[in-house]
Structure formats: C-alpha cells, structure tokens
Design an enzyme around this catalytic site. Structure first.
Site, PDB file in Angstrom:
ATOM      1  N   GLY A   1      35.360  27.232  37.393  1.00 15.38           N
ATOM      2  CA  GLY A   1      35.896  27.870  38.584  1.00 15.38           C
ATOM      3  C   GLY A   1      34.844  28.605  39.382  1.00 15.38           C
TER       4      GLY A   1
ATOM      5  N   LYS B   1      43.636  37.718  40.756  1.00 14.42           N
ATOM      6  CA  LYS B   1      44.932  38.168  40.265  1.00 14.42           C
ATOM      7  C   LYS B   1      44.985  38.456  38.774  1.00 14.42           C
ATOM      8  CE  LYS B   1      47.969  35.707  43.432  1.00 14.42           C
ATOM      9  NZ  LYS B   1      48.832  34.517  43.384  1.00 14.42           N
TER      10      LYS B   1
ATOM     11  N   GLY C   1      40.887  25.340  34.654  1.00  8.04           N
ATOM     12  CA  GLY C   1      42.170  25.588  33.982  1.00  8.04           C
ATOM     13  C   GLY C   1      42.050  25.450  32.480  1.00  8.04           C
TER      14      GLY C   1
ATOM     15  N   ARG D   1      29.535  15.303  38.063  1.00  6.90           N
ATOM     16  CA  ARG D   1      30.414  14.906  36.955  1.00  6.90           C
ATOM     17  C   ARG D   1      30.066  13.522  36.428  1.00  6.90           C
ATOM     18  NH1 ARG D   1      36.183  17.620  38.757  1.00  6.90           N
ATOM     19  NH2 ARG D   1      35.676  19.578  37.743  1.00  6.90           N
TER      20      ARG D   1
HETATM   21  P1  AMP Z   1      40.188  33.485  40.616  1.00  5.02           P
HETATM   22  O1  AMP Z   1      40.465  32.096  41.087  1.00  5.02           O
HETATM   23  O2  AMP Z   1      41.372  34.213  40.100  1.00  5.02           O
HETATM   24  O3  AMP Z   1      38.983  33.564  39.704  1.00  5.02           O
HETATM   25  O4  AMP Z   1      39.824  34.295  41.926  1.00  5.02           O
HETATM   26  C1  AMP Z   1      38.725  34.012  42.700  1.00  5.02           C
HETATM   27  C2  AMP Z   1      38.926  34.617  44.041  1.00  5.02           C
HETATM   28  O5  AMP Z   1      39.100  36.003  43.900  1.00  5.02           O
HETATM   29  C3  AMP Z   1      37.760  34.420  44.960  1.00  5.02           C
HETATM   30  O6  AMP Z   1      38.169  33.607  46.018  1.00  5.02           O
HETATM   31  C4  AMP Z   1      37.428  35.819  45.420  1.00  5.02           C
HETATM   32  O7  AMP Z   1      37.169  35.889  46.800  1.00  5.02           O
HETATM   33  C5  AMP Z   1      38.678  36.591  45.098  1.00  5.02           C
HETATM   34  N1  AMP Z   1      38.415  38.018  44.935  1.00  5.02           N
HETATM   35  C6  AMP Z   1      37.574  38.621  44.097  1.00  5.02           C
HETATM   36  N2  AMP Z   1      37.550  39.938  44.301  1.00  5.02           N
HETATM   37  C7  AMP Z   1      38.393  40.201  45.306  1.00  5.02           C
HETATM   38  C8  AMP Z   1      38.791  41.379  45.991  1.00  5.02           C
HETATM   39  N3  AMP Z   1      38.284  42.555  45.662  1.00  5.02           N
HETATM   40  N4  AMP Z   1      39.689  41.263  46.976  1.00  5.02           N
HETATM   41  C9  AMP Z   1      40.184  40.050  47.325  1.00  5.02           C
HETATM   42  N5  AMP Z   1      39.853  38.911  46.718  1.00  5.02           N
HETATM   43  C10 AMP Z   1      38.968  38.978  45.719  1.00  5.02           C
END
Ligand code: AMP
Length: 395
Positions: free
Chosen positions: A352, A202, A375, A36
């Site tokens: 991310g 999620k 974010g 950064r």
């Molecule tokens: P996000 O911060 O919403 O982009 O989520 C990222 C996280 O989603 C990572 O830590 C991944 O390990 C998790 N993730 C992705 N696919 C799966 C899955 N099929 N089951 C559980 N966690 C998942």
C-alpha cells in the site's frame, strides 16, 4: 505447519500450473509498470531450469462487462514476459477449452504458456472470485502440480488459488515464501524488541491489525489520520482533523489495555485547509478549532526515533500524514529514512501507501522486505490465516 515450497516439488517433465500476480497497471493497452512481471521471474526461471512445463496465469483488473475484457487481456503481459525471460511465451486467449488443452499437451520441458485473465470467468457468475469448485477442479486437471506465487490475492479464496490447490499437490513460489518468512515471521516469532508503526487514514481499516500487534509487538506507534481519534479519546481538541466518532470508545479501550506500549505523536503539522499550499504550523497538545492535522511534527519523529533504537524487528504500515502533498510528506519521509538506516534490524513494510512512499524515496533496497500485497499483508498482520496459503500442501 510449514508449507511446501517450489523447491520441494519434483518438476522435471511436469506440467506446472503457476498462479502469478500479473495485475499490472495498464493504460490504453500498454503496461505502465512491469515490476510485478519482473518479480515473478525467479520462480518461473527456476521451474524452467528444472525442466518443468510452465502454464502461468493471473487475474488482471475487474471484469464486469464484455468491454472490460478488451481492456484487461493478459496478451500484453505475455509479450512483456517473453521479453524478460528471453524466450517464447505461447499465449492462449481462453481460460478453458480444447485450444488451451491441446496447446498444453504440446508443451516441451522448459516451455512457457500463458492463458487468459482468470477473471474472465467472473462474467458467468463469479466463477473465479467465487471459487467455483468445478472451475478449480478443471484448472487443476490441466497440470500435474501447482505453484502459488500471487501474494496479492492470498487473502481471498478464489478458483485460481484455493480451488486448484484443493485438487493437486501444491507449493508456494519464491515471492509468497518471502512474505511468509518476513510477515509471518514477524507475527509468529519476531526477534525482539519488535516495534510496529501504523498510520494511514482510518482506525476502522486497521482495528484488527492494531489489536493483534498490541498482542505480539513490544511497542505500537500510531501516526497518520488515525491518531486523531486516539487524541479525541484522550479528551484533546482536534479541530477539523480526521475523526471516527464511533471509534473513540474503542480507541480509549485500546489505550487502557496497551498502557505505555502504545505511542502517539506529540506534535502535529496543522493547516486550515486540506491543500498543499495551505499555511501550516506545528502545534503540541490541542489542535486549534479551525485547523486540521495533516502530518506528524518534528518532535514526534524524534520520539519515534528513540522508540526504534535497538529494535530488532520493525513492521510499518500506513503513512504518517498526507504524503501525497509535498508539504505534509515530511513525517512519512522521516520514518522511511529512519527505518532505512536502522542497523541490525529486520525492517518490513506492509503493502500500500507506505510501500509506495519507500519506493518513491528510493529506499527500497534498504528494507528487508516490502510486501507486494496491501490487503493480504494487512490480514496477515491481523494474525488471520490466509486461504491462498492455507490451501497449499503441508511440507
Ligand atoms: P491507508 O490506506 O489507510 O493506509 O491510508 C492512506 C491515506 O491516509 C493516504 O492517502 C494519506 O493521505 C491519508 N492520511 C494520512 N494521514 C492523514 C491525515 N492526517 N489526514 C488525512 N489523511 C491522512
């Protein structure tokens, strides 16, 4: 309305306030990754070349107690910045007051001064992150013009971005300009076909993004843990995979509205345990009752590849599986590789985890843009106005 860029400002002899993003990872007072700081150099060097007097500042970590202050001083950052710029950087361990003001008065053209972590002001009642108007006005009074080059906080109205910009002439730096050009460009006026790929854990974190991208993109591919809530909405068995029960109806609605625009994986890598060594297999259709989906399968990669053929703009946010575990990282790796090799397309990675994956795999130079703000890039993709950019002077 387009925003002023640092190139639109008259900088010679001016006191130039620069909000940088120096929120670097630290361990025991040492910087563990200085990306950064390096990323901030083009804007700072440009201002120096133009004869501006640089007053740079940033937040670092969260400040809730006096002890947090010790661990989150910007002093080590000022030392590293000085090394990278190859010139002195005066560090003032204050966020306001006489010592800071007189040091600023003594600056010559091309000099660089850094003041202390803006979040130190949060100890006295969230003055910085609560955008206290007096604090924004005070910081603005220290300079002639303001440059915001911190995209990571652009989705928040803080005293060190919106507060200052509300009081003096302002512009975006080169880093923020690049985010506007790429993410803003994709959302507002993409070259088509425009394909979005969304993954991660999620649905609830990304509802706004899915809804907005279904409006503006030609195809929206959904992978990762999110996909199983959509599977459930289709009436499939998903075993012990991630599920957001309260989002099943929403997933149904989104699929009805989207028709064939929304694309789901056609096969899944499943295992009985959330563990890298858990024995895995690939299944199509229903997931067995005692298994969980941890990655997309090879047929999904092929399907997504087909959908990406001829795409002119691609935005990707969120891993396709549990990429932190080697055995369930293949889907995410395959998508990184596919996008890195896509010809004649503008390829954008939201911040991310997907950005981390691309960097770990060494593909970062093969993408048009990797966002520096997790974010902030999500809110930008939702089509929201980012206060840190909105507050900048119009061109
Ligand atoms: P996000 O911060 O919403 O982009 O989520 C990222 C996280 O989603 C990572 O830590 C991944 O390990 C998790 N993730 C992705 N696919 C799966 C899955 N099929 N089951 C559980 N966690 C998942």
């Amino acid at each position: 309305m387009a925003k002023k860029s640092v190139k639109d400002l008259d900088l010679k002899g001016k006191k130039v306030l620069v909000r940088a993003d120096f929120n670097v990872p630290m361990k025991d007072g040492e910087i563990t990754n200085d990306n950064r700081i390096e990323a901030a150099l083009p804007t700072l060097e440009y201002i120096i070349e133009q004869g501006g007097k640089v007053i740079v500042f940033s937040h670092l970590g969260r400040i809730k107690t006096e002890e947090d202050k010790e661990e989150n001083s910007l002093r080590p950052v000022s030392v590293r910045l000085s090394e990278l710029l190859g010139k002195d950087v005066t560090f003032i361990p204050e966020t306001r007051g006489e010592e800071l003001e007189s040091a600023i008065d003594e600056l010559d053209e091309g000099d660089v001064l850094m003041f202390e972590n803006t979040r130190f002001e949060d100890l006295e009642g969230k003055k910085e992150s609560g955008n206290d108007p007096e604090l924004g006005k005070y910081w603005a009074s220290l300079g002639d013009v303001f440059v915001n080059d911190a995209f990571g906080t652009a989705h928040r109205a803080h005293a060190s971005n919106v507060g200052i910009a509300s009081n003096i002439e302002s512009a975006v730096g080169f880093l923020v300009q690049k985010e506007i050009d790429f993410i803003g460009g994709a959302v507002d006026n993409p070259e088509r076909p425009f394909v979005a790929i969304l993954g991660g854990a999620k649905v609830s974190d990304k509802i706004g993004v899915i809804e907005n991208l279904l409006k503006v993109a030609d195809k929206v591919i959904i992978g990762g843990g999110m996909a199983y809530t959509f599977y459930k909405a289709l009436g499939r068995e998903i075993g012990t995979s991630l599920l957001e029960e309260d989002k099943v109806d929403l997933a149904k609605e989104l699929m009805e509205k989207a028709g064939d625009k929304l694309i789901l994986p056609v096969d899944t890598v499943v295992a009985p345990e959330f563990d890298n060594d858990s024995p895995s297999q690939v299944v199509e259709g229903n997931i067995p009752a005692d298994e969980m989906g941890l990655d997309i399968g090879p047929k999904s990669v092929e399907l997504f590849k087909k959908e990406l053929e001829g795409a002119k703009t691609v935005v990707w946010n969120g891993p396709m599986g549990v990429f932190e575990m080697e055995n369930f990282a293949k889907g995410t790796e395959a998508i990184s590789k596919l996008l890195a090799n896509l010809e004649d397309a503008t390829t954008i990675v939201g911040g991310g985890d997907s950005a981390t994956a691309v960097q770990q795999l060494g593909y970062e130079d093969d993408f048009s843009h990797i966002s520096t703000g997790g974010g902030a890039s999500l809110e930008y993709l939702e089509g929201k106005e980012l206060p840190g950019i909105a507050a900048i002077s119009d061109k």
